[in-house]
Enzyme design. Structure first.
Site, PDB file in Angstrom:
ATOM      1  N   HIS A  17      22.047  57.272  35.219  1.00  0.00           N
ATOM      2  CA  HIS A  17      20.977  56.276  35.373  1.00  0.00           C
ATOM      3  C   HIS A  17      21.021  55.269  34.229  1.00  0.00           C
ATOM      4  O   HIS A  17      21.022  54.043  34.451  1.00  0.00           O
ATOM      5  CB  HIS A  17      19.624  56.981  35.402  1.00  0.00           C
ATOM      6  CG  HIS A  17      18.455  56.049  35.454  1.00  0.00           C
ATOM      7  ND1 HIS A  17      17.855  55.663  36.638  1.00  0.00           N
ATOM      8  CD2 HIS A  17      17.760  55.405  34.464  1.00  0.00           C
ATOM      9  CE1 HIS A  17      16.864  54.828  36.382  1.00  0.00           C
ATOM     10  NE2 HIS A  17      16.784  54.663  35.070  1.00  0.00           N
ATOM     11  N   GLU A  18      21.039  55.781  33.009  1.00  0.00           N
ATOM     12  CA  GLU A  18      21.036  54.891  31.841  1.00  0.00           C
ATOM     13  C   GLU A  18      22.336  54.108  31.731  1.00  0.00           C
ATOM     14  O   GLU A  18      22.353  52.988  31.210  1.00  0.00           O
ATOM     15  CB  GLU A  18      20.791  55.698  30.564  1.00  0.00           C
ATOM     16  CG  GLU A  18      19.469  56.453  30.528  1.00  0.00           C
ATOM     17  CD  GLU A  18      18.251  55.554  30.708  1.00  0.00           C
ATOM     18  OE1 GLU A  18      18.352  54.337  30.422  1.00  0.00           O
ATOM     19  OE2 GLU A  18      17.203  56.061  31.149  1.00  0.00           O
ATOM     20  N   HIS A  21      21.866  50.800  33.458  1.00  0.00           N
ATOM     21  CA  HIS A  21      21.232  49.794  32.593  1.00  0.00           C
ATOM     22  C   HIS A  21      22.228  49.267  31.552  1.00  0.00           C
ATOM     23  O   HIS A  21      22.323  48.062  31.318  1.00  0.00           O
ATOM     24  CB  HIS A  21      20.026  50.403  31.871  1.00  0.00           C
ATOM     25  CG  HIS A  21      18.900  50.802  32.773  1.00  0.00           C
ATOM     26  ND1 HIS A  21      18.387  49.963  33.739  1.00  0.00           N
ATOM     27  CD2 HIS A  21      18.165  51.954  32.837  1.00  0.00           C
ATOM     28  CE1 HIS A  21      17.389  50.581  34.365  1.00  0.00           C
ATOM     29  NE2 HIS A  21      17.246  51.774  33.840  1.00  0.00           N
TER      30      HIS A  21
END
Length: 343
Positions: A17-18, A21
């Site tokens: 997920h990170e 980003h």
């Protein structure tokens, strides 16, 4: 062992997920100060270039801390200096990477195990499916407007719509038929059922079929998450039925113990299935329009597009901080419920 497996699964999903980003931040030339796994106090960190890669005490959560993300910054590479479309892309990339991860894992599972075809093996005597003429060999195509690709979707749909009359579309001998069936409550299972049964015949296909059914799997997981949220809001599901980290660890542990007797392959496949569910769930939950979540930030940027003016950075920071505190309070409540259910 069970806790270690759970931490590895959580960490893998959070890192992915990170990484979404982080990847878009780098693509948009945003300075990333820290890429962290976990929450709470930092245990250790390694600085590579301008970014500190760190591990924090609590294994549930993570962050990609960008310059100017939650505070004012005059750095030209700050997040708040980028145009609204770049900020939208960076924020949306986190949940999107969760869907990508879920899809990859789903394709692996389907390639190895196949998919459960929605074909009726038998109908139960005296139940609605039999009374309305369904027979063994019928392939269920749709329930109302919901397209069915897996047999398990039938039970999930009737659970999500308890007692509701269902328009069942099915194929029989090359002909498409429709019939309306009202499920009845079954005391033994404690839920509403149509009265159809299947031996769960798993089928494999070629590369294109596998890739296609991987998409169907993600659609199914997203559907479950959204419908579960609706049932929670409408109080069809009680708050104490919601599982947090402790409850999920228990599910992972139970899955491991029930699968290990069948061999490592079944353990691996079942844990992958849980990972698909968790990753898709995280993607959907993060898109909810709640402050501090990615969806809350996207809502702020949508308002910015409508107004044609960026929200004051201090105000945005206060909104996200308040949202974060509310989420932490909710997590404490869910954690308490998890612990109570253990005893």
């Amino acid at each position: 062992m069970k806790i270690l497996i759970a931490i590895i699964i959580f960490s893998f999903i959070i890192i992915f997920h990170e990484l979404g980003h982080y990847s878009l931040a780098r693509l948009c030339d945003v300075k990333v100060n820290e890429f962290q796994l976990g929450l709470g106090p930092r245990l250790f960190g390694i600085k590579r270039g301008e970014t500190t890669w760190s591990l924090h005490l609590l294994p549930f959560g993570g962050a990609c801390a960008m310059e100017g993300e939650d505070e004012a910054s005059d750095d030209e590479r700050a997040f708040n200096k980028k145009n609204v479309w770049q900020r939208i892309a960076i924020v949306f990339a986190g949940p999107f990477f969760n869907f990508i991860l879920a899809y990859i894992l789903a394709v692996v599972i389907i390639a190895v195990m196949g998919f459960d075809v929605p074909v009726v093996t038998s109908v139960m005597d005296g139940y609605p499916a039999q009374e309305e003429g369904l027979e063994a060999g019928d392939r269920i195509v749709a329930l109302d407007n919901y397209k069915v690709h897996f047999y398990r979707e039938i039970a999930v749909y009737t659970y999500m719509h308890p007692g509701k009359e269902v328009n069942v579309t099915y194929d029989r001998d090359g002909q498409r038929e429709q019939v309306r069936i009202t499920p009845v409550y079954d005391k033994d299972s404690g839920r509403y059922i149509l009265g159809m049964q299947s031996q769960r015949d798993y089928q494999k296909g070629g590369i294109l079929t596998t890739l296609k059914y991987g998409l169907y799997e993600i659609r199914y997981q997203i559907y479950i998450t959204i419908q579960s949220l609706k049932m929670l809001v409408t109080r069809q599901i009680a708050m104490n039925e919601v599982s947090g980290p402790v409850g999920i660890v228990k599910v992972i542990g139970d899955t491991y113990e029930s699968s290990v007797r069948d061999g490592l392959m079944y353990v691996f496949m079942n844990l992958l299935s849980i990972s698909v569910l968790l990753s898709a769930n995280l993607g959907v939950m993060n898109l909810l329009p709640i402050p501090a979540l990615d969806g809350g930030r996207l809502l702020i940027y949508l308002i910015e597009l409508i107004r044609g003016k960026q929200m004051d950075e201090t105000v945005e920071g206060y909104i996200n901080t308040a949202g974060f505190m509310a989420l932490m309070l909710l997590m404490v409540v869910i954690l308490f419920n998890d612990i109570i259910k253990l005893f």
